[in-house]
Design a protein around this motif. Structure first.
Motif, short mmCIF file in Angstrom:
data_model
loop_
_atom_site.label_atom_id
_atom_site.label_comp_id
_atom_site.label_asym_id
_atom_site.label_seq_id
_atom_site.Cartn_x
_atom_site.Cartn_y
_atom_site.Cartn_z
N UNK A 190 15.42 0.16 -7.91
CA UNK A 190 14.08 0.57 -8.34
C UNK A 190 13.34 -0.53 -9.10
N UNK A 191 14.06 -1.28 -9.93
CA UNK A 191 13.37 -2.20 -10.84
C UNK A 191 13.76 -3.65 -10.70
N UNK A 192 14.65 -3.96 -9.75
CA UNK A 192 15.05 -5.36 -9.59
C UNK A 192 16.12 -5.76 -10.59
N UNK A 193 16.40 -7.06 -10.63
CA UNK A 193 17.59 -7.57 -11.32
C UNK A 193 17.37 -7.93 -12.79
N UNK A 194 16.11 -7.96 -13.25
CA UNK A 194 15.79 -8.50 -14.59
C UNK A 194 16.65 -7.91 -15.71
N UNK A 195 16.61 -6.59 -15.83
CA UNK A 195 17.33 -5.88 -16.88
C UNK A 195 18.84 -6.09 -16.76
N UNK A 196 19.31 -5.96 -15.50
CA UNK A 196 20.75 -6.05 -15.26
C UNK A 196 21.24 -7.47 -15.50
N UNK A 197 20.38 -8.44 -15.24
CA UNK A 197 20.75 -9.83 -15.48
C UNK A 197 21.04 -10.05 -16.97
N UNK A 198 20.23 -9.45 -17.81
CA UNK A 198 20.45 -9.57 -19.25
C UNK A 198 21.80 -8.95 -19.63
N UNK A 199 22.09 -7.78 -19.08
CA UNK A 199 23.39 -7.14 -19.34
C UNK A 199 24.52 -8.00 -18.80
N UNK A 200 24.33 -8.47 -17.57
CA UNK A 200 25.37 -9.28 -16.93
C UNK A 200 25.68 -10.51 -17.79
N UNK A 201 24.62 -11.18 -18.26
CA UNK A 201 24.84 -12.40 -19.05
C UNK A 201 25.56 -12.11 -20.36
#
Ligand code: BT5
Length: 254
Positions: A190-201
């Motif tokens: 729904x929202x792309x990778x931005x948020x998850x990228x922060x979590x992933x990092x």
């Protein structure tokens, strides 16, 4: 307790006592039209596989060996990030159920104390119309002792139980894992990778560290500076050049 806390993932669940590989079965079920969110779960695999046809050790009754079929309406270029999204879900589930603090090693390894406790394998069924199905395979070592692993992996693998001595409830782990997989794959779609990228990092053991990246044709050494919104690893070599790495095995250098 109900097994599932999800609306989609795991609503169809194929549970098999033993099989060569849940990936192979999931590919077959997907071709036969299995719905979005179908989960294939087994107690043991006789031919579990990793990337590049490597073997995956799947001791009977000791781990979580499963494949999830997703049918997201996204372009094929958005497929590799599903491995990273699944990695965040794995970390959250392990944290929630055990309190342990795993790290992610780009792209598909989950580590505890520097040893691999989970591997992820994302495969694609696609045609001219785009993605038909994504098959996300997750192999999680839960209750193995060292001797349950084959000799080849004893020096590099660990299980949740080996970390704290506690037998983990695999049902609870599956329930938590499917919950976070649904949350985060939905968020990504729904929202792309931005948020998850922060979590992933925040969970990454790779970023900011000196690494060696082994690829099919070359090996590069440098500092892993980050990942892009496409999930590509950014590696800065000593000569100052920034390299985009799409697929590799990473070794930490110290
Ligand atoms: C992976 O590949 O890490 C992906 C593993 C995916 C396994 C799941 S289980 C359910 C589903 N069905 C399947 O058949 N597969 C998926 P890769 O990054 O290529 O790592 C493979 C390497 O990890 C091997 O060459 C070994 O060195 C090591 N390894 C094998 N079994 C292991 C285990 N149980 N725990 C930790 N490391 C292992």
């Amino acid at each position: 307790q109900p097994l599932l806390k999800t609306a989609k993932i795991g609503q169809v669940m194929e549970y098999i006592d033993s099989c060569p590989s849940t990936q192979i079965l999931a590919h077959k079920f997907a071709q036969e039209g299995a719905p979005d969110g179908t989960v294939v779960l087994t107690e043991t695999q006789t031919a579990g596989r990793g990337r590049l046809a490597r073997k995956w050790d799947s001791a009977p009754q000791k781990g979580i060996w499963m494949s999830v079929i997703l049918r997201p309406d996204v372009v094929p270029q958005k497929a590799p990030q599903f491995t990273l999204v699944a990695a965040v879900a794995v970390v959250r589930a392990i944290e929630e159920v055990t309190g342990l603090k795993p790290e992610i090693k780009w792209p598909n390894d989950i580590l505890l104390n520097g040893r691999k406790c989970t591997g992820i394998l994302t495969e694609l069924q696609s045609d001219a119309d785009g993605i038909q199905a994504l098959i996300i395979g997750i192999g999680m070592n839960a209750n193995q002792e060292l001797e349950d692993f084959s000799p080849e992996v004893r020096d590099i693998a660990t299980s949740l139980k080996m970390m704290d001595g506690k037998t983990v409830d695999r049902q609870e782990l599956v329930r938590s894992l499917l919950f976070y997989l649904e949350q985060y794959t939905n968020l990504y779609i729904e929202q792309g990778f931005k948020m998850l990228k922060i979590m992933w990092e925040s969970y990454s053991s790779t970023i900011g560290r000196p690494v060696r990246a082994r690829m099919a044709k070359e090996t590069l050494e440098g500092i892993a500076e980050g990942i892009t919104d496409e999930g590509v690893l950014q590696l800065r070599t000593n000569d100052g050049k920034l390299h985009g790495i799409y697929s590799a095995d990473i070794e930490m250098k110290n």
